[in-house]
Design a protein around this motif. Structure first.
Motif, PDB file in Angstrom:
ATOM      1  N   ASP A 138      82.952 166.781 -46.642  1.00 25.39           N
ATOM      2  CA  ASP A 138      83.892 165.736 -47.053  1.00 25.39           C
ATOM      3  C   ASP A 138      83.901 165.731 -48.576  1.00 25.39           C
ATOM      4  O   ASP A 138      82.948 165.300 -49.207  1.00 25.39           O
ATOM      5  CB  ASP A 138      83.409 164.390 -46.508  1.00 25.39           C
ATOM      6  CG  ASP A 138      84.414 163.298 -46.804  1.00 25.39           C
ATOM      7  OD1 ASP A 138      85.413 163.589 -47.489  1.00 25.39           O
ATOM      8  OD2 ASP A 138      84.198 162.170 -46.345  1.00 25.39           O
ATOM      9  N   GLY A 144      82.171 160.375 -51.202  1.00 30.83           N
ATOM     10  CA  GLY A 144      80.870 160.853 -51.664  1.00 30.83           C
ATOM     11  C   GLY A 144      80.183 159.818 -52.524  1.00 30.83           C
ATOM     12  O   GLY A 144      78.990 159.578 -52.392  1.00 30.83           O
ATOM     13  N   ASN A 147      78.969 157.096 -50.374  1.00 33.01           N
ATOM     14  CA  ASN A 147      78.139 157.572 -49.277  1.00 33.01           C
ATOM     15  C   ASN A 147      78.623 157.014 -47.942  1.00 33.01           C
ATOM     16  O   ASN A 147      77.846 156.433 -47.176  1.00 33.01           O
ATOM     17  CB  ASN A 147      76.685 157.144 -49.551  1.00 33.01           C
ATOM     18  CG  ASN A 147      75.716 158.052 -48.842  1.00 33.01           C
ATOM     19  OD1 ASN A 147      76.125 159.062 -48.269  1.00 33.01           O
ATOM     20  ND2 ASN A 147      74.448 157.709 -48.874  1.00 33.01           N
ATOM     21  N   PHE A 151      81.174 160.844 -44.748  1.00 27.42           N
ATOM     22  CA  PHE A 151      80.503 161.749 -45.681  1.00 27.42           C
ATOM     23  C   PHE A 151      79.145 162.154 -45.123  1.00 27.42           C
ATOM     24  O   PHE A 151      78.802 163.324 -45.065  1.00 27.42           O
ATOM     25  CB  PHE A 151      80.342 161.059 -47.038  1.00 27.42           C
ATOM     26  CG  PHE A 151      79.616 161.891 -48.053  1.00 27.42           C
ATOM     27  CD1 PHE A 151      80.265 162.907 -48.727  1.00 27.42           C
ATOM     28  CD2 PHE A 151      78.273 161.669 -48.321  1.00 27.42           C
ATOM     29  CE1 PHE A 151      79.599 163.675 -49.665  1.00 27.42           C
ATOM     30  CE2 PHE A 151      77.596 162.433 -49.248  1.00 27.42           C
ATOM     31  CZ  PHE A 151      78.266 163.435 -49.917  1.00 27.42           C
ATOM     32  N   GLU A 155      77.715 165.824 -44.006  1.00 29.29           N
ATOM     33  CA  GLU A 155      76.508 166.390 -44.613  1.00 29.29           C
ATOM     34  C   GLU A 155      75.505 166.773 -43.525  1.00 29.29           C
ATOM     35  O   GLU A 155      74.890 167.830 -43.570  1.00 29.29           O
ATOM     36  CB  GLU A 155      75.856 165.376 -45.570  1.00 29.29           C
ATOM     37  CG  GLU A 155      76.638 165.113 -46.827  1.00 29.29           C
ATOM     38  CD  GLU A 155      76.457 166.189 -47.887  1.00 29.29           C
ATOM     39  OE1 GLU A 155      75.313 166.503 -48.229  1.00 29.29           O
ATOM     40  OE2 GLU A 155      77.485 166.707 -48.366  1.00 29.29           O
TER      41      GLU A 155
ATOM     42  N   ARG B 273      74.868 160.137 -57.854  1.00 30.29           N
ATOM     43  CA  ARG B 273      75.604 160.441 -56.630  1.00 30.29           C
ATOM     44  C   ARG B 273      76.237 161.825 -56.730  1.00 30.29           C
ATOM     45  O   ARG B 273      76.232 162.576 -55.771  1.00 30.29           O
ATOM     46  CB  ARG B 273      76.699 159.398 -56.382  1.00 30.29           C
ATOM     47  CG  ARG B 273      76.258 158.125 -55.741  1.00 30.29           C
ATOM     48  CD  ARG B 273      75.523 158.313 -54.454  1.00 30.29           C
ATOM     49  NE  ARG B 273      76.248 159.094 -53.473  1.00 30.29           N
ATOM     50  CZ  ARG B 273      75.701 159.588 -52.363  1.00 30.29           C
ATOM     51  NH1 ARG B 273      74.439 159.388 -52.101  1.00 30.29           N
ATOM     52  NH2 ARG B 273      76.418 160.298 -51.528  1.00 30.29           N
ATOM     53  N   LYS B 276      74.450 164.731 -55.591  1.00 23.65           N
ATOM     54  CA  LYS B 276      74.277 164.888 -54.146  1.00 23.65           C
ATOM     55  C   LYS B 276      75.591 165.195 -53.450  1.00 23.65           C
ATOM     56  O   LYS B 276      75.633 165.332 -52.239  1.00 23.65           O
ATOM     57  CB  LYS B 276      73.683 163.608 -53.555  1.00 23.65           C
ATOM     58  CG  LYS B 276      72.291 163.345 -54.057  1.00 23.65           C
ATOM     59  CD  LYS B 276      71.729 162.082 -53.442  1.00 23.65           C
ATOM     60  CE  LYS B 276      70.394 161.760 -54.062  1.00 23.65           C
ATOM     61  NZ  LYS B 276      70.164 160.319 -54.111  1.00 23.65           N
ATOM     62  N   MET B 277      76.683 165.245 -54.227  1.00 26.04           N
ATOM     63  CA  MET B 277      77.984 165.493 -53.618  1.00 26.04           C
ATOM     64  C   MET B 277      78.346 166.964 -53.728  1.00 26.04           C
ATOM     65  O   MET B 277      77.796 167.680 -54.550  1.00 26.04           O
ATOM     66  CB  MET B 277      79.039 164.632 -54.316  1.00 26.04           C
ATOM     67  CG  MET B 277      79.007 163.189 -53.884  1.00 26.04           C
ATOM     68  SD  MET B 277      79.762 162.096 -55.076  1.00 26.04           S
ATOM     69  CE  MET B 277      81.399 162.783 -55.238  1.00 26.04           C
ATOM     70  N   PRO B 278      79.283 167.422 -52.881  1.00 24.74           N
ATOM     71  CA  PRO B 278      79.678 168.831 -52.953  1.00 24.74           C
ATOM     72  C   PRO B 278      80.103 169.239 -54.365  1.00 24.74           C
ATOM     73  O   PRO B 278      79.779 170.332 -54.814  1.00 24.74           O
ATOM     74  CB  PRO B 278      80.856 168.917 -51.989  1.00 24.74           C
ATOM     75  CG  PRO B 278      80.640 167.821 -51.026  1.00 24.74           C
ATOM     76  CD  PRO B 278      79.939 166.729 -51.769  1.00 24.74           C
ATOM     77  N   ARG B 281      77.042 169.763 -56.534  1.00 26.16           N
ATOM     78  CA  ARG B 281      76.353 170.985 -56.104  1.00 26.16           C
ATOM     79  C   ARG B 281      77.103 172.216 -56.578  1.00 26.16           C
ATOM     80  O   ARG B 281      76.498 173.208 -56.986  1.00 26.16           O
ATOM     81  CB  ARG B 281      76.212 170.995 -54.587  1.00 26.16           C
ATOM     82  CG  ARG B 281      74.967 170.283 -54.108  1.00 26.16           C
ATOM     83  CD  ARG B 281      74.619 170.726 -52.714  1.00 26.16           C
ATOM     84  NE  ARG B 281      75.635 170.333 -51.764  1.00 26.16           N
ATOM     85  CZ  ARG B 281      75.537 169.281 -50.949  1.00 26.16           C
ATOM     86  NH1 ARG B 281      74.465 168.543 -50.978  1.00 26.16           N
ATOM     87  NH2 ARG B 281      76.493 168.999 -50.113  1.00 26.16           N
TER      88      ARG B 281
END
Ligand SMILES: Nc1ncnc2c1ncn2[C@@H]1O[C@H](COP(=O)(O)OP(=O)(O)OP(=O)(O)O)[C@@H](O)[C@H]1O
Ligand SMILES: [Mg+2]
Lengths: 281, 410
Positions: A138, A144, A147, A151, A155, B273, B276-278, B281
């Motif tokens: 997502d 994101g 959270n 999402f 994950e 945050r 930790k998000m695509p 990354r």
């Protein structure tokens, strides 16, 4: 037929790396690309996966149940005069020119590994696999940020898939270690697992057994077989380990000085006098 | 043992030979006088320093290579409850802080927070996405001037300038990002350096619009209907009257501190945050290996541009706060030295590490204030700290932590 390579030409200045290279990769097969050092194998890989733009030639992917992909077009080609007469075509060409590239080849279903392992060394093994699954995640900024449930769902699914692949390659123990700290053999496996995370149809392996000991090579051969059988994958393989190639492949293409000197089954290649002279020795 | 004592002695003699003519010879009319004290002092300092270094080293190696990196799985933080209490305490003390400080230290605290913002922004570009940016100050300037000029020409207030400055800076980030998409390392550094200088030179020379070196005056932030002045304008209420307390010039700065602190918290949350998000990354993957990224279907163009835009946005917010806290901006605040300082903060703090960068930002802004008496040596100490860090902690104060996921087997 899954991949069609037709009359590929690639020059680097004066060096002709590929000359009139034509071969096919059948759906569900293991096809090997062999040849002496500097024959142009990696160059052919780079053309197929979009890292080099071939000067001439056609590259097409025919995924089952999906429309054919022109692997040359999606890299973004120079405009031709006829484009001007077809605004629609001009528009697509412009789109590919601006946003095209190897990532579209990957999204079309071709994943690859590299001759010299290219992992994200300062990230953990699991993170490496998660990066590769970005398309399945997502990616909405706010889901994101906050959270959201969707999402977290995505994950978790991705993490599951990554763990499945780590189990498959017997790497579960290394899941939270930095990829750069693994042994060479493990790094090669992580790289294949990472390529698998993109959900490919065709997996291109550039010398996966280089630097492995005979035991590891044997294990690798088993995994490649299982990838083909259990996951319905088509595999294109560059390898110098002739034993491995003969054991695995259904079809072999031999390159020498940028030209295809032979194509055929392992048995036929072993009998081919030209190949024996140029490479097998 | 011999190395332990001999090397420092050699160092001292070398220092003596080198510094005696420079620091020891004093011109007295037409003759020289040789003063032994300064060079001897320097030599002695060098001797002691080297000795201490050697002793620490010896002690370290006696402990059995405590410096070696661990190759096992990444350790999980051991006392989460303790960590949480610590964080809450820290938060509370930061909130109480403005009521305890005098005006001077309040401004220092605000400056420190602004540098925390800038460092968090640059940390995205350099620490996460791995693109060496030597012109980060450009976005800081865009934010600051965005507010100043917006106020001057459009009558923008602080609250509308904040998002606007952020977007403006993000836009500039994208503008810079496009031409440097194909560049890496040194080339990228040079282009960004040039970009930073261009912005400064434009601000300096476009006198009709920006006021040139004379700068622009900026309004202080306020709340709707409330003002932080002794006498409020028509229709507004002065803050101290509203609360029924005595007027103090500090109220405005405290207010500023509290908003800024809130924004810093928000940005910290955002960056945490993002990691930790695509998207975050992908940034880190891009730093590690761009070619591998592309082979995995990541569009490096959008990923790079988003890193530039996000970093620039945070820098722009820092700029707006800078303008608001100073009440005045001019181009001398946006020299290359600022870029270098922010980069030093990010590198010293630990590339990619949020707590490290924050600590470094605070240390590097507060320390010079504490050491005002030694301000001549500021750059020297700075350089020494850099060299020392590169030798002993090449990854910065706090090494960036990797996320640990629960595996299924062990
Ligand atoms: N980027 C490049 N620029 C210039 N020449 C290149 C480039 N890439 C490859 N070549 C040249 O193309 C030829 C083929 O190289 P290639 O890497 O494809 O060989 P290979 O078959 O993969 O060999 P090996 O078995 O050693 O990996 C070589 O002569 C090489 O020097
Ligand atoms: Mg090769």
């Amino acid at each position: 037929m899954l991949l069609e390579v037709n009359q590929l030409h690639m020059r680097f200045g004066g060096v002709v790396a590929l000359h009139d290279v034509t071969f096919d990769v059948k759906w569900g097969s293991i096809t090997a690309l062999i040849g002496p050092n500097g024959a142009g194998k990696t160059t052919a890989f780079n053309c197929i996966t979009g890292f080099y733009k071939a000067q001439q030639g056609r590259l097409r992917l025919h995924p089952p149940n999906r429309p054919t992909v022109d692997l040359v077009q999606i890299l973004g080609q120079p405009f031709s005069g006829s484009d001007l007469l077809h605004p629609g075509r001009l528009w697509t060409a412009l789109g590919y020119k601006m946003f095209g590239g190897p990532h579209l080849v990957c999204r079309a279903g071709i994943a690859r590994t590299f001759q010299n392992v290219r992992l994200f060394k300062e990230m953990t093994v699991l993170e490496n696999l998660l990066v590769a699954q970005h398309a399945a995640l997502d990616r909405h900024f706010f889901s994101g940020l906050f959270n959201t449930a969707t999402f977290r769902d995505h994950e978790a699914t991705a993490l599951n898939r990554a763990n499945d692949l780590l189990d498959f390659f017997e790497l579960s123990k290394e899941a939270n270690r930095l990829a750069g700290h693994l042994s060479h053999g493990h790094q090669r496996r992580v790289e294949i697992a990472r390529a698998m995370c993109t959900g490919p149809i065709l997996l291109c392996l550039d010398e996966p057994a280089a630097g492995l000991n005979p035991m590891e090579t044997q294990a690798l051969s088993g995994w490649i077989r299982r990838l083909q059988k259990e996951m319905n994958l088509t595999i294109l393989l560059i390898e110098h380990d002739i034993g491995l190639v003969m054991e695995l492949s259904d079809h072999i293409v031999v390159l020498n000085h940028g030209e295809v000197i032979a194509r055929g089954t392992p048995a036929a290649i072993q009998q081919n006098s030209g190949v024996v002279e140029a490479y097998l020795g | 043992m011999r190395r332990l004592l001999l090397h420092p002695l050699v160092t001292a003699i070398l220092v003596l030979i080198l510094t005696a003519p420079i620091a020891g010879l004093v011109l007295d009319g037409y003759t020289f006088n040789l003063h032994w004290q300064p060079p001897l002092g320097l030599a002695l300092t060098a001797l002691i320093l080297h000795l201490v270094i050697n002793l620490v080293r010896a002690w370290r190696s006696a402990q059995g290579g405590a410096w070696s990196v661990t190759h096992g799985p990444i350790p999980v933080p051991s006392h989460p409850a303790l960590l949480r209490t610590f964080r809450i305490l820290l938060l509370l003390s930061c909130l109480v802080l403005p009521f305890l400080l005098n005006k001077y230290w309040l401004t220092v605290a605000i400056l420190a927070l602004i540098y925390v913002l800038l460092a968090l922004g640059l940390n995205i570009v350099v620490g996460l996405a791995g693109m060496l940016d030597l012109g980060f100050v450009a976005f800081y300037a865009v934010g600051a001037y965005g507010y100043a000029l917006g106020h001057e020409y459009l009558g923008l207030g602080f609250w509308s300038a904040l998002p606007l400055g952020a977007f403006l800076a993000a836009g500039f980030g994208v503008v810079l990002g496009f031409p440097v998409l194909r560049m890496h390392g040194d080339y990228l550094a040079i282009v960004t350096l040039g970009f930073g200088e261009i912005i400064r030179l434009v601000l300096n020379n476009w006198t009709e619009f920006t006021g040139g070196p004379n700068g622009v005056r900026v309004a202080f932030p306020s709340l709707p209907g409330l003002e932080f002045s002794r006498k409020a304008k028509e229709g507004n209420i002065a803050f101290h009257e509203w609360l029924g307390i005595d007027y103090s010039a500090n109220h405005r700065i405290m207010f500023m501190y509290l908003i800024l602190f809130l924004v810093v918290l928000l940005i910290m949350f955002l960056v945490t945050r993002l990691k930790k998000m695509p998207l975050g990354r992908s940034w880190e993957a891009l730093r590690e290996d761009e070619i591998a990224c592309r082979s995995l279907g990541i569009n490096h163009v959008t990923v790079k541009l988003s890193a530039f835009a996000m970093g620039a946005m945070i820098g722009g917010i820092g700029g707006v706060f800078f303008a608001a806290s100073q009440g005045f901006v001019n181009p001398t605040s946006f020299t290359f030295f600022e870029s270098a300082l922010i980069l030093a903060i990010v590198v010293l703090g630990g590339l990619g590490s949020i707590p490290g960068v924050i600590i470094a930002a605070i240390v590097l802004t507060v320390l010079p204030e504490l050491l005002r008496d030694f301000s001549d040596y500021r750059i020297l100490v700075f350089g020494l700290a850099m060299v020392g860090m590169m030798i002993w902690r090449p990854r910065g104060l706090v090494r960036a932590r990797r996320p640990v996921f629960q595996g299924r087997q062990g």
